[in-house]
Design an enzyme around this catalytic site. Structure first.
Site, mmCIF file in Angstrom:
data_model
loop_
_atom_site.group_PDB
_atom_site.id
_atom_site.type_symbol
_atom_site.label_atom_id
_atom_site.label_comp_id
_atom_site.label_asym_id
_atom_site.label_seq_id
_atom_site.Cartn_x
_atom_site.Cartn_y
_atom_site.Cartn_z
ATOM 1 N N CYS A 190 51.706 37.034 5.010
ATOM 2 C CA CYS A 190 51.554 35.627 5.797
ATOM 3 C C CYS A 190 50.413 36.156 6.727
ATOM 4 O O CYS A 190 50.776 36.391 7.908
ATOM 5 C CB CYS A 190 52.741 35.269 6.415
ATOM 6 S SG CYS A 190 52.845 33.587 7.138
ATOM 7 N N CYS A 203 51.203 33.971 9.963
ATOM 8 C CA CYS A 203 52.089 34.750 10.707
ATOM 9 C C CYS A 203 51.574 35.681 11.744
ATOM 10 O O CYS A 203 51.800 35.992 12.739
ATOM 11 C CB CYS A 203 53.332 35.022 10.071
ATOM 12 S SG CYS A 203 53.888 33.820 8.975
ATOM 13 N N ASP A 204 50.699 36.617 11.041
ATOM 14 C CA ASP A 204 50.379 37.880 11.609
ATOM 15 C C ASP A 204 48.968 38.083 11.638
ATOM 16 O O ASP A 204 48.831 39.191 12.538
ATOM 17 C CB ASP A 204 51.284 38.902 10.451
ATOM 18 C CG ASP A 204 52.502 39.107 10.322
ATOM 19 O OD1 ASP A 204 53.152 38.602 11.430
ATOM 20 O OD2 ASP A 204 53.103 39.359 9.351
HETATM 21 C C1 LIG Z 1 56.633 39.215 6.157
HETATM 22 C C2 LIG Z 1 56.747 37.732 6.745
HETATM 23 C C3 LIG Z 1 56.546 37.348 8.116
HETATM 24 C C4 LIG Z 1 56.754 36.030 8.673
HETATM 25 N N1 LIG Z 1 56.618 35.719 9.890
HETATM 26 C C5 LIG Z 1 56.437 34.453 10.243
HETATM 27 C C6 LIG Z 1 56.083 34.124 11.770
HETATM 28 O O1 LIG Z 1 55.914 35.079 12.459
HETATM 29 N N2 LIG Z 1 56.431 32.813 12.026
HETATM 30 C C7 LIG Z 1 56.675 32.029 11.213
HETATM 31 O O2 LIG Z 1 56.974 30.974 11.667
HETATM 32 N N3 LIG Z 1 57.218 32.073 9.885
HETATM 33 C C8 LIG Z 1 57.008 33.440 9.295
HETATM 34 N N4 LIG Z 1 57.190 33.467 8.152
HETATM 35 C C9 LIG Z 1 57.501 32.455 7.273
HETATM 36 C C10 LIG Z 1 59.111 32.278 7.606
HETATM 37 O O3 LIG Z 1 59.831 33.561 7.354
HETATM 38 C C11 LIG Z 1 59.513 30.923 6.338
HETATM 39 O O4 LIG Z 1 58.478 29.999 6.384
HETATM 40 C C12 LIG Z 1 60.743 30.538 6.774
HETATM 41 O O5 LIG Z 1 61.610 31.836 6.579
HETATM 42 C C13 LIG Z 1 61.255 29.757 5.689
HETATM 43 O O6 LIG Z 1 62.731 29.347 5.912
HETATM 44 P P1 LIG Z 1 63.707 28.903 4.922
HETATM 45 O O7 LIG Z 1 64.890 28.419 5.694
HETATM 46 O O8 LIG Z 1 63.084 27.861 4.078
HETATM 47 O O9 LIG Z 1 64.016 30.216 3.759
HETATM 48 P P2 LIG Z 1 64.083 31.755 3.893
HETATM 49 O O10 LIG Z 1 63.787 32.365 5.187
HETATM 50 O O11 LIG Z 1 63.318 32.106 2.731
HETATM 51 O O12 LIG Z 1 65.632 31.947 3.760
HETATM 52 C C14 LIG Z 1 66.238 31.601 2.283
HETATM 53 C C15 LIG Z 1 67.789 31.930 2.505
HETATM 54 O O13 LIG Z 1 68.398 31.470 1.273
HETATM 55 C C16 LIG Z 1 69.185 32.119 0.666
HETATM 56 N N5 LIG Z 1 69.237 31.930 -0.683
HETATM 57 C C17 LIG Z 1 68.491 32.150 -1.643
HETATM 58 N N6 LIG Z 1 69.131 31.794 -2.814
HETATM 59 C C18 LIG Z 1 70.337 31.334 -2.677
HETATM 60 C C19 LIG Z 1 71.577 31.233 -3.486
HETATM 61 N N7 LIG Z 1 71.354 30.992 -4.543
HETATM 62 N N8 LIG Z 1 72.718 31.197 -3.004
HETATM 63 C C20 LIG Z 1 72.750 31.145 -1.496
HETATM 64 N N9 LIG Z 1 71.779 31.303 -0.760
HETATM 65 C C21 LIG Z 1 70.579 31.546 -1.211
HETATM 66 C C22 LIG Z 1 68.557 33.579 1.214
HETATM 67 O O14 LIG Z 1 69.705 34.385 1.200
HETATM 68 C C23 LIG Z 1 68.150 33.090 2.694
HETATM 69 O O15 LIG Z 1 69.244 33.274 3.426
HETATM 70 C C24 LIG Z 1 57.242 35.081 7.502
HETATM 71 C C25 LIG Z 1 57.348 35.464 6.348
HETATM 72 C C26 LIG Z 1 57.142 36.561 5.946
HETATM 73 C C27 LIG Z 1 57.615 36.896 4.474
#
Ligand SMILES: Cc1cc2nc3c(=O)[nH]c(=O)nc-3n(C[C@H](O)[C@H](O)[C@H](O)COP(=O)(O)OP(=O)(O)OC[C@H]3O[C@@H](n4cnc5c(N)ncnc54)[C@H](O)[C@@H]3O)c2cc1C
Length: 310
Positions: A134, A137-138
């Protein structure tokens, strides 16, 4: 069969925020965390762009805060995976861990997305220590430094341009002798002085012991290898939305991102809402995921009240 008024699937910023709002609206939500409790931020180190943490915070620690807040508001947070859904009638049905079914008057899908990785050992070992999926992000952590990015699509082009404004040089590694990115994006990349493209090239290894110090690339036409010294390595080869269990029920685009009615979290199925990265291929940030989790809980609350279900 157990029944809840609001079932939240996923425990990233979107799912926990939905849980906070749904709990405070007295929906008594049940949240299933999935295999990655806390979501994508649990695999990163510093998060400096989430408002409210002036000194920055470690990703895993921030997600523990999210969970604690959702639990304090009364959300029923459970370890378990949604394995199947049946949205053919109301109440909606979700299968958990291939074992039991739960009925729900509303479902909030917050299953996020997973970044695609190259799959080489050094990339995984240095993940979070200069290897990132990302740039937004980084990138800032490598201000004024030399970095590399691998990928050739629109996102890779966009991220390379983003990095070119922060970093001194961007080495862009492209597997073929052309890019998949749209013409406009390609032209912008090609015109940017501090982006150097390596065509027909692949990553042989990410170099460094405790943090990224360089990459070794190999030209897949000539076999010639070369090492580039740099501070960070960005992987921009795409994301996979975690939406496979909803296929056939919920409308998605060709990549599997859930389609929502613009300006809302509503899906094509009444009572099913989607939030976070599973329905967002553009912004993909914790704060936007949290914002859309809030929208989903408010949309669910309105739907339940309008239909006399709450
Ligand atoms: C390496 C990295 C660094 C990042 N750094 C930043 C940053 O510094 N700042 C920032 O704003 N964003 C950052 N991001 C982006 C950020 O992490 C995402 O935008 C954010 O986490 C998305 O949130 P979400 O709730 O949509 O899903 P996610 O964080 O992807 O969470 C998905 C959840 O769904 C669950 N899940 C999936 N399938 C199922 C299922 N079938 N049943 C039950 N549960 C399920 C998983 O277990 C997980 O808990 C980063 C991403 C990465 C990969």
């Amino acid at each position: 069969m157990e029944k809840t008024s609001c079932l939240i699937i996923g425990s990233g910023p979107a799912g926990y925020t939905a849980a906070i709002y749904a709990s405070r609206a007295n929906l008594k939500p049940v949240l299933y965390q999935g295999i990655q409790p806390g979501g994508q931020l649990t695999i990163t180190t510093d998060v400096e762009n989430y408002p409210g943490y002036p000194e920055g915070i470690q990703g895993p620690e921030m997600m523990v805060d999210f969970e604690k807040q959702a639990a304090r508001m009364g959300a029923d947070i459970r370890y378990g995976l949604a394995t199947k859904v049946d949205f053919s009638s109301h109440p909606l049905k979700v299968e958990i861990d291939e074992e039991k079914w739960i009925e729900a008057d509303s479902v909030i899908i917050s299953t996020g997305a997973s970044a695609k990785w190259l799959g080489i050992e050094s990339e995984q070992r240095l993940n979070g220590f200069g290897v990132s999926a990302c740039a937004v992000c980084d990138g800032f952590f490598f201000k004024g430094k030399e970095v590399a990015i691998v990928g050739a699509g629109d996102t890779a082009a966009e991220e390379a341009l983003y990095l070119s404004k922060i970093c001194s040089h961007v080495h862009m590694i492209v597997r073929r002798n052309e890019m998949r990115a749209s013409k406009v994006m390609q032209e912008r990349v090609l015109k940017t002085d501090n982006i150097k493209i390596y065509w027909d090239s692949e990553i042989d290894e990410v170099l460094g012991d405790k943090k990224v110090e360089g990459v070794r690339i190999v030209n897949n036409k000539t076999g010639e290898k070369q090492e580039i010294t740099l501070s960070a390595f960005f992987v921009a080869i795409g994301h996979t939305p975690n939406s496979s269990i909803f296929k056939g029920w919920i409308d998605m685009d060709e990549a599997g991102y859930i389609k929502t009615v613009p300006g809302t979290s509503k899906t094509n199925i009444v009572g099913v809402f989607a939030s976070g990265d599973v329905q967002d291929k553009i912004y993909r940030q914790a704060v936007t995921a949290a914002g859309s989790g809030c929208m989903a809980a408010l949309d669910a609350e309105r739907y339940l009240s309008e239909n006399g279900l709450h």
